[in-house]
Scaffold this motif. Structure first.
Motif, mmCIF file in Angstrom:
data_model
loop_
_atom_site.group_PDB
_atom_site.id
_atom_site.type_symbol
_atom_site.label_atom_id
_atom_site.label_comp_id
_atom_site.label_asym_id
_atom_site.label_seq_id
_atom_site.Cartn_x
_atom_site.Cartn_y
_atom_site.Cartn_z
ATOM 1 N N SER A 199 -42.121 9.392 -26.222
ATOM 2 C CA SER A 199 -42.199 8.223 -27.101
ATOM 3 C C SER A 199 -42.882 7.021 -26.462
ATOM 4 O O SER A 199 -43.291 6.097 -27.172
ATOM 5 C CB SER A 199 -40.784 7.812 -27.541
ATOM 6 N N ARG A 200 -43.031 7.024 -25.127
ATOM 7 C CA ARG A 200 -43.647 5.862 -24.468
ATOM 8 C C ARG A 200 -44.159 6.282 -23.104
ATOM 9 O O ARG A 200 -43.520 7.086 -22.418
ATOM 10 C CB ARG A 200 -42.622 4.735 -24.318
ATOM 11 N N THR A 201 -45.346 5.768 -22.721
ATOM 12 C CA THR A 201 -45.905 6.056 -21.393
ATOM 13 C C THR A 201 -46.465 4.777 -20.776
ATOM 14 O O THR A 201 -46.862 3.844 -21.480
ATOM 15 C CB THR A 201 -47.030 7.106 -21.464
ATOM 16 N N VAL A 202 -46.493 4.760 -19.461
ATOM 17 C CA VAL A 202 -47.121 3.679 -18.688
ATOM 18 C C VAL A 202 -47.958 4.324 -17.593
ATOM 19 O O VAL A 202 -47.477 5.211 -16.879
ATOM 20 C CB VAL A 202 -46.065 2.735 -18.068
ATOM 21 N N ASN A 203 -49.207 3.907 -17.468
ATOM 22 C CA ASN A 203 -50.136 4.398 -16.433
ATOM 23 C C ASN A 203 -50.473 5.886 -16.592
ATOM 24 O O ASN A 203 -50.742 6.574 -15.603
ATOM 25 C CB ASN A 203 -49.582 4.143 -15.024
ATOM 26 N N ARG A 204 -50.505 6.362 -17.821
ATOM 27 C CA ARG A 204 -50.816 7.773 -18.019
ATOM 28 C C ARG A 204 -52.257 8.096 -17.631
ATOM 29 O O ARG A 204 -52.539 9.157 -17.065
ATOM 30 C CB ARG A 204 -50.567 8.169 -19.470
ATOM 31 N N LYS A 205 -53.175 7.185 -17.919
ATOM 32 C CA LYS A 205 -54.578 7.414 -17.558
ATOM 33 C C LYS A 205 -54.755 7.446 -16.046
ATOM 34 O O LYS A 205 -55.520 8.252 -15.516
ATOM 35 C CB LYS A 205 -55.463 6.334 -18.171
ATOM 36 N N ALA A 206 -54.054 6.574 -15.355
ATOM 37 C CA ALA A 206 -54.169 6.539 -13.891
ATOM 38 C C ALA A 206 -53.690 7.833 -13.266
ATOM 39 O O ALA A 206 -54.160 8.232 -12.194
ATOM 40 C CB ALA A 206 -53.369 5.356 -13.334
#
Length: 403
Positions: free
Chosen positions: A226-233
């Motif tokens: 439901s939520r992500t942080v820094n997934r691209k990194a």
């Protein structure tokens, strides 16, 4: 053998440290459509006693009727003769239909007279083992998960208020919880972009992922990201370093999920958060024994194909949250939060008026417990902090007070 109803570990009750004693009185309200629970004292236990039960021939026990949901309008098929549990404390007896049962357990008098001589945790675990066997014999309608059925049974039984998490979700001093709808996992892993963790600038924040626990189509549960942080990194990291974002895929085919909480356990070594998935309750129990035998520091060296396991390591923080309605607003709180803790937080910051604020909140406070088969039951409790500190909130509960 003496009853071992162990107090909930301090590390589990995040923030549940306030226990001021004040006030007297009891809330009296019109019964809710789903029935009521009354908080009663019995031989040192604060029991949540459900309404609509009947005394048995032995006054130390009581019997409640349980109607299970069925996809069929009327499931009139009779269960097999082997579809019965006769336990020394907990029993389950069918009627002439697969969706109607009688649950027998200790009455409040029985808790006073017998609980001190029994290992209630062991008795309940034995009952669950037998319940799992009835599941495999197709004794029940195929319209509910094993864990939903277990909770439906627990809702009919007088139980210690601070042990609700054990009887509904298996939480005890062993430190694991059976995941169920209304919970959320929060995973946070440091983002290190250098081979040397001590190198300047190697720390680049953290990888974060939130997963909601929902009901799955195969009568189990599943995790939804439901939520992500820094997934691209995370794409620049070595293979496997972005595990925190792949949990829902890893456990998509596993309807029974159990989380070992990171900071709880009897091991002298530092335990880690471990997530187990299994296709049957029996497989989950067997995998749990293997994890415990290994000191809860990692997944077992070998697991059957019917089990999935992920160890998050000591550097990854895994939190378990419950969805609770507070004054009409749905909020996420640490799993195991008590009603008393919410009252204490609401009254904090009032300076010299904090005690008066707590007294006022207690006089206005109400609690409605979410029932697994729908609706809510009102909880009737003495208006003291000592009482509300005993009530562990479960996912879906509704609390309110005058603001």
């Amino acid at each position: 053998m003496h009853c071992r109803l162990r107090p909930l570990p301090c590390t589990f009750l995040l923030g549940i440290l306030s226990s001021l004693l004040l006030g007297t009185g009891c809330a009296h309200r019109t019964p809710a459509p789903g029935g009521t629970y009354t908080l009663e004292e019995a031989s040192g236990y604060s029991l949540l006693v459900p309404s609509l039960s009947s005394p048995s021939a032995n006054p130390a026990f009581q019997t409640s009727n349980l109607v299970l949901p069925s996809h069929k309008r009327k499931d009139t098929s009779a269960p097999a003769p082997s579809c019965v549990i006769h336990g020394s404390v907990f029993s389950l007896i069918p009627s002439d239909r697969r969706d109607r049962w009688s649950v027998t357990s200790l009455s409040p008098l029985g808790w006073n007279q017998q609980a001190g001589d029994l290992d209630i945790h062991a008795e309940w675990n034995h009952f669950l083992d037998q319940l799992s066997q009835l599941e495999r014999r197709s004794c029940f309608p195929r319209s509910q998960t094993f864990y939903s059925r277990r909770r439906a049974i627990a809702e009919k039984i007088p139980l210690p208020a601070n042990e609700a998490a054990f009887f509904s979700y298996s939480f005890s001093g062993s430190g694991f919880v059976d995941l169920a709808p209304g919970m959320q996992l929060k995973i946070e892993q440091p983002l290190i972009q250098s081979a040397s963790a001590s190198a300047r600038g190697s720390y680049k924040g953290s990888l974060e992922a939130d997963y909601r626990v929902t009901a799955s189509s195969d009568l189990g549960v599943e995790l939804l990201l439901s939520r992500t942080v820094n997934r691209k990194a995370a794409k620049s990291l070595p293979s496997g370093a972005d595990l925190v974002f792949d949990i829902s895929k890893r456990f998509r085919s596993w309807p029974f999920l159990r989380l070992f909480l990171q900071s709880i356990g009897d091991s002298k070594t530092q335990p880690t958060a471990i997530l187990l998935g299994a296709r049957t309750v029996g497989d989950l129990q067997e995998a749990t024994l293997r994890v415990e035998a290994g000191g809860r520091t990692n997944c077992p060296s070998s697991t059957p194909s019917s089990v999935e396991c992920v160890s998050f390591g000591t550097k990854t923080a895994v939190s378990l949250l419950s969805s609770v309605s507070i004054n009409g607003k749905t909020e996420l709180r640490p799993f195991g939060t008590t009603f008393g803790y919410l009252i204490d937080v609401a009254a904090s910051g009032k300076g010299h008026n904090e005690v008066a604020a707590e007294t006022h909140l207690l006089q206005q406070a109400s609690l409605h417990r979410s029932l697994v088969q729908g609706g809510y039951a009102e909880v009737d409790f003495p208006q003291t902090l000592d009482s509300v500190n005993q009530i562990v909130l479960l996912p879906g509960d509704k609390v309110a007070w005058e603001q």
